[in-house]
Design a protein around this motif. Structure first.
Motif, PDB file in Angstrom:
ATOM      1  N   UNK A  56       0.809  -1.214   0.000  1.00 27.80           N
ATOM      2  CA  UNK A  56       0.000   0.000   0.000  1.00 27.80           C
ATOM      3  C   UNK A  56       0.843   1.265   0.000  1.00 27.80           C
ATOM      4  N   UNK A  57       2.145   1.119   0.257  1.00 26.98           N
ATOM      5  CA  UNK A  57       2.984   2.290   0.391  1.00 26.98           C
ATOM      6  C   UNK A  57       3.053   2.794   1.824  1.00 26.98           C
ATOM      7  N   UNK A  58       2.299   2.145   2.697  1.00 18.54           N
ATOM      8  CA  UNK A  58       2.280   2.513   4.118  1.00 18.54           C
ATOM      9  C   UNK A  58       2.288   1.240   4.950  1.00 18.54           C
ATOM     10  N   UNK A  59       3.250   1.134   5.856  1.00 20.88           N
ATOM     11  CA  UNK A  59       3.329  -0.044   6.712  1.00 20.88           C
ATOM     12  C   UNK A  59       2.053  -0.198   7.534  1.00 20.88           C
ATOM     13  N   UNK A  60       1.524   0.914   8.014  1.00 21.47           N
ATOM     14  CA  UNK A  60       0.320   0.865   8.836  1.00 21.47           C
ATOM     15  C   UNK A  60      -0.884   0.381   8.033  1.00 21.47           C
ATOM     16  N   UNK A  61      -1.036   0.908   6.817  1.00 22.24           N
ATOM     17  CA  UNK A  61      -2.160   0.489   5.976  1.00 22.24           C
ATOM     18  C   UNK A  61      -2.043  -0.981   5.593  1.00 22.24           C
ATOM     19  N   UNK A  62      -0.801  -1.440   5.366  1.00 17.13           N
ATOM     20  CA  UNK A  62      -0.591  -2.851   5.037  1.00 17.13           C
ATOM     21  C   UNK A  62      -0.915  -3.735   6.237  1.00 17.13           C
ATOM     22  N   UNK A  63      -0.558  -3.276   7.433  1.00 15.83           N
ATOM     23  CA  UNK A  63      -0.911  -4.020   8.646  1.00 15.83           C
ATOM     24  C   UNK A  63      -2.420  -4.115   8.804  1.00 15.83           C
ATOM     25  N   UNK A  64      -3.115  -3.052   8.418  1.00 15.24           N
ATOM     26  CA  UNK A  64      -4.579  -3.066   8.470  1.00 15.24           C
ATOM     27  C   UNK A  64      -5.126  -4.194   7.593  1.00 15.24           C
ATOM     28  N   UNK A  65      -4.625  -4.286   6.358  1.00  9.51           N
ATOM     29  CA  UNK A  65      -5.087  -5.357   5.473  1.00  9.51           C
ATOM     30  C   UNK A  65      -4.712  -6.726   6.027  1.00  9.51           C
ATOM     31  N   UNK A  66      -3.503  -6.810   6.580  1.00 10.57           N
ATOM     32  CA  UNK A  66      -3.059  -8.068   7.178  1.00 10.57           C
ATOM     33  C   UNK A  66      -4.003  -8.498   8.291  1.00 10.57           C
TER      34      UNK A  66
ATOM     35  N   UNK B 250      -9.389 -11.678  -2.039  1.00 12.61           N
ATOM     36  CA  UNK B 250      -9.593 -10.865  -3.227  1.00 12.61           C
ATOM     37  C   UNK B 250     -10.037  -9.455  -2.869  1.00 12.61           C
ATOM     38  N   UNK B 251     -10.821  -9.331  -1.789  1.00 15.31           N
ATOM     39  CA  UNK B 251     -11.196  -7.996  -1.325  1.00 15.31           C
ATOM     40  C   UNK B 251      -9.964  -7.241  -0.837  1.00 15.31           C
ATOM     41  N   UNK B 252      -9.068  -7.947  -0.164  1.00 17.37           N
ATOM     42  CA  UNK B 252      -7.828  -7.313   0.295  1.00 17.37           C
ATOM     43  C   UNK B 252      -7.012  -6.806  -0.885  1.00 17.37           C
ATOM     44  N   UNK B 253      -6.972  -7.583  -1.964  1.00 20.59           N
ATOM     45  CA  UNK B 253      -6.238  -7.159  -3.157  1.00 20.59           C
ATOM     46  C   UNK B 253      -6.880  -5.924  -3.782  1.00 20.59           C
ATOM     47  N   UNK B 254      -8.218  -5.858  -3.714  1.00 21.42           N
ATOM     48  CA  UNK B 254      -8.910  -4.673  -4.225  1.00 21.42           C
ATOM     49  C   UNK B 254      -8.646  -3.474  -3.326  1.00 21.42           C
ATOM     50  N   UNK B 255      -8.735  -3.692  -2.023  1.00 24.60           N
ATOM     51  CA  UNK B 255      -8.532  -2.603  -1.069  1.00 24.60           C
ATOM     52  C   UNK B 255      -7.125  -2.014  -1.170  1.00 24.60           C
ATOM     53  N   UNK B 256      -6.120  -2.862  -1.462  1.00 26.69           N
ATOM     54  CA  UNK B 256      -4.760  -2.340  -1.524  1.00 26.69           C
ATOM     55  C   UNK B 256      -4.633  -1.280  -2.611  1.00 26.69           C
TER      56      UNK B 256
ATOM     57  N   UNK C 269      -6.212   1.937  -1.216  1.00 23.65           N
ATOM     58  CA  UNK C 269      -5.360   2.510  -0.184  1.00 23.65           C
ATOM     59  C   UNK C 269      -4.076   3.092  -0.779  1.00 23.65           C
ATOM     60  N   UNK C 270      -3.549   2.416  -1.787  1.00 23.15           N
ATOM     61  CA  UNK C 270      -2.323   2.902  -2.409  1.00 23.15           C
ATOM     62  C   UNK C 270      -2.536   4.286  -3.023  1.00 23.15           C
ATOM     63  N   UNK C 271      -3.689   4.470  -3.670  1.00 20.00           N
ATOM     64  CA  UNK C 271      -3.999   5.778  -4.240  1.00 20.00           C
ATOM     65  C   UNK C 271      -4.099   6.849  -3.166  1.00 20.00           C
ATOM     66  N   UNK C 272      -4.719   6.521  -2.055  1.00 17.84           N
ATOM     67  CA  UNK C 272      -4.865   7.479  -0.951  1.00 17.84           C
ATOM     68  C   UNK C 272      -3.508   7.809  -0.341  1.00 17.84           C
ATOM     69  N   UNK C 273      -2.675   6.787  -0.137  1.00 20.06           N
ATOM     70  CA  UNK C 273      -1.348   7.004   0.440  1.00 20.06           C
ATOM     71  C   UNK C 273      -0.494   7.868  -0.492  1.00 20.06           C
ATOM     72  N   UNK C 274      -0.586   7.624  -1.787  1.00 20.68           N
ATOM     73  CA  UNK C 274       0.163   8.437  -2.747  1.00 20.68           C
ATOM     74  C   UNK C 274      -0.266   9.905  -2.675  1.00 20.68           C
TER      75      UNK C 274
ATOM     76  N   UNK D 158     -16.463   3.594  -2.660  1.00 15.49           N
ATOM     77  CA  UNK D 158     -15.563   2.534  -2.217  1.00 15.49           C
ATOM     78  C   UNK D 158     -14.278   3.127  -1.658  1.00 15.49           C
ATOM     79  N   UNK D 159     -13.781   4.198  -2.291  1.00 16.52           N
ATOM     80  CA  UNK D 159     -12.635   4.923  -1.726  1.00 16.52           C
ATOM     81  C   UNK D 159     -12.901   5.267  -0.267  1.00 16.52           C
ATOM     82  N   UNK D 160     -14.047   5.887  -0.021  1.00 15.71           N
ATOM     83  CA  UNK D 160     -14.378   6.344   1.327  1.00 15.71           C
ATOM     84  C   UNK D 160     -14.553   5.172   2.282  1.00 15.71           C
ATOM     85  N   UNK D 161     -15.170   4.096   1.810  1.00 17.01           N
ATOM     86  CA  UNK D 161     -15.359   2.905   2.647  1.00 17.01           C
ATOM     87  C   UNK D 161     -14.025   2.329   3.101  1.00 17.01           C
ATOM     88  N   UNK D 162     -13.082   2.221   2.170  1.00 10.79           N
ATOM     89  CA  UNK D 162     -11.775   1.654   2.497  1.00 10.79           C
ATOM     90  C   UNK D 162     -10.998   2.561   3.449  1.00 10.79           C
TER      91      UNK D 162
END
Length: 350
Positions: free
Chosen positions: A23-33, A43-49, A52-57, A93-97
């Motif tokens: 995701x570009x963020x350790x914290x956001x990746x831990x969230x998905x984990x 598959x939802x986790x793959x979509x969410x990443x 989240x990556x767009x938001x982190x960028x 979906x952006x806002x939900x994630x």
């Protein structure tokens, strides 16, 4: 079978369980984990990443950390997405994630974030100027028959038939194996790549005869067909690629004169890289492999099957999902497909 989600750290090159998430963020990746395998699927986790990556960028561009971000930073990100042509459903979906990330931080970690996830409820997505939603359309009887007429081979016609009569997704249609077809029980076992499970559907007598004829007479003539057990082989061996099956369907639709443009959408750099294109705009076509799944869903609806039966046939997790994507007006489907599961084709009118 349950498969837990193992997610690599941002610096670790190892891919565990075949799943790599960044995701570009350790914290956001831990969230998905934390959530993957518990409250969301792989598959939802793959979509969410991706979301989240767009938001982190975006946060990186304005030199803001995840924990120090404010609600207005989320709003500015959504405004940017709207300016780039993202549709209302994408923004939701952006806002939900994003809200899920901050809820997890607040409730399940000891870290402090400036954003209260409850405050994100006040963001009104409907106020953003977004393009109209692209509505997927099923094929009617004449369109489906015109599509069949333009398919060059028995393999291609049979793939489209299976797609329209059983509704598997592109990847699951391509990966049907010989052992998945139970001729005695008149069923096909299908994979659901999205949910990572399997389900079975009954097949009509007509479809069973065609599949038997294909497997015994035509399939053995394909190169390398004896080296694998995919029902629909590629000429190069193995199963067809995603792009090849989509090209087959789109070319037949174009030749049949039934292909239409449903709309356009702006593509991010990441999407362009994934699709191997330099185009900034993506055009959405009416006739695709997924349109066959919509055709199947609408066929069942018009045949009077209950939402629960349609949910099971589409392997959705809820009837709400089925109703959201497969609710149509009174289109005539009585002769759309030769048979509906084990029911005889109705030829008394039309």
């Amino acid at each position: 079978m349950y498969l837990g989600c193992q997610i690599m750290s941002e610096k670790n090159s190892e891919i565990k369980d075949g799943l790599e998430l960044k995701t570009g963020s350790k914290l956001a990746t831990e969230y998905l984990h934390s959530e993957c395998g518990a409250t969301i699927s792989r598959n939802t986790a793959k979509t969410y990443q991706s979301y989240l990556r767009g938001y982190i960028e975006h946060l990186d561009e304005i030199s803001v950390e995840v924990l120090s971000a404010k609600s207005q930073n989320v709003r500015s990100y959504l405004k940017k997405r709207a300016r780039h042509g993202r549709r209302e459903g994408t923004l939701r979906l952006d806002l939900t994630v994003i809200k899920g990330l901050y809820k997890w931080i607040r409730l399940e970690t000891e870290k402090e974030a400036l954003i209260d996830y409850l405050s994100l409820e006040n963001i009104d997505i409907g106020r953003f100027r977004t393009p109209p939603t692209i509505e997927r359309e099923p094929l009617n009887k004449d369109e489906l028959e015109a599509l069949y007429d333009e398919l060059d081979t028995f393999r291609d016609r049979l793939m489209v038939t299976v797609g329209a009569e059983l509704g598997p997704r592109n990847i699951d249609l391509r990966k049907i194996r010989v052992g998945d077809v139970d001729f005695e029980g008149r069923t096909i076992s299908l994979s659901d790549s999205k949910a990572r499970d399997r389900y079975s559907l009954p097949i009509s007598d007509t479809l069973a005869v065609e599949l038997k004829h294909w497997l015994t007479v035509y399939r053995p003539t394909y190169p390398f067909s004896e080296d694998h057990d995919y029902v629909f082989p590629s000429n190069q061996g193995g199963h067809l690629s995603d792009s090849r099956l989509l090209a087959i369907v789109k070319e037949a639709a174009r030749n049949a004169g039934i292909q239409e443009s449903l709309g356009e959408s702006w593509m991010s750099e990441r999407q362009k890289d994934a699709l191997g294109t330099d185009a900034d705009i993506r055009e959405w076509k009416k006739v695709t492999v997924h349109a066959l799944r919509h055709t199947f869903g609408h066929l069942m609806e018009e045949a009077g099957l209950s939402p629960e039966a349609r949910r099971d046939a589409l392997n959705h997790k809820s009837t709400e999902t089925t109703e959201k994507y497969y609710s149509s007006n009174a289109t005539e489907y009585k002769e759309l497909i030769r048979e509906l599961l084990h029911k005889e084709r109705d030829n008394d009118d039309n």
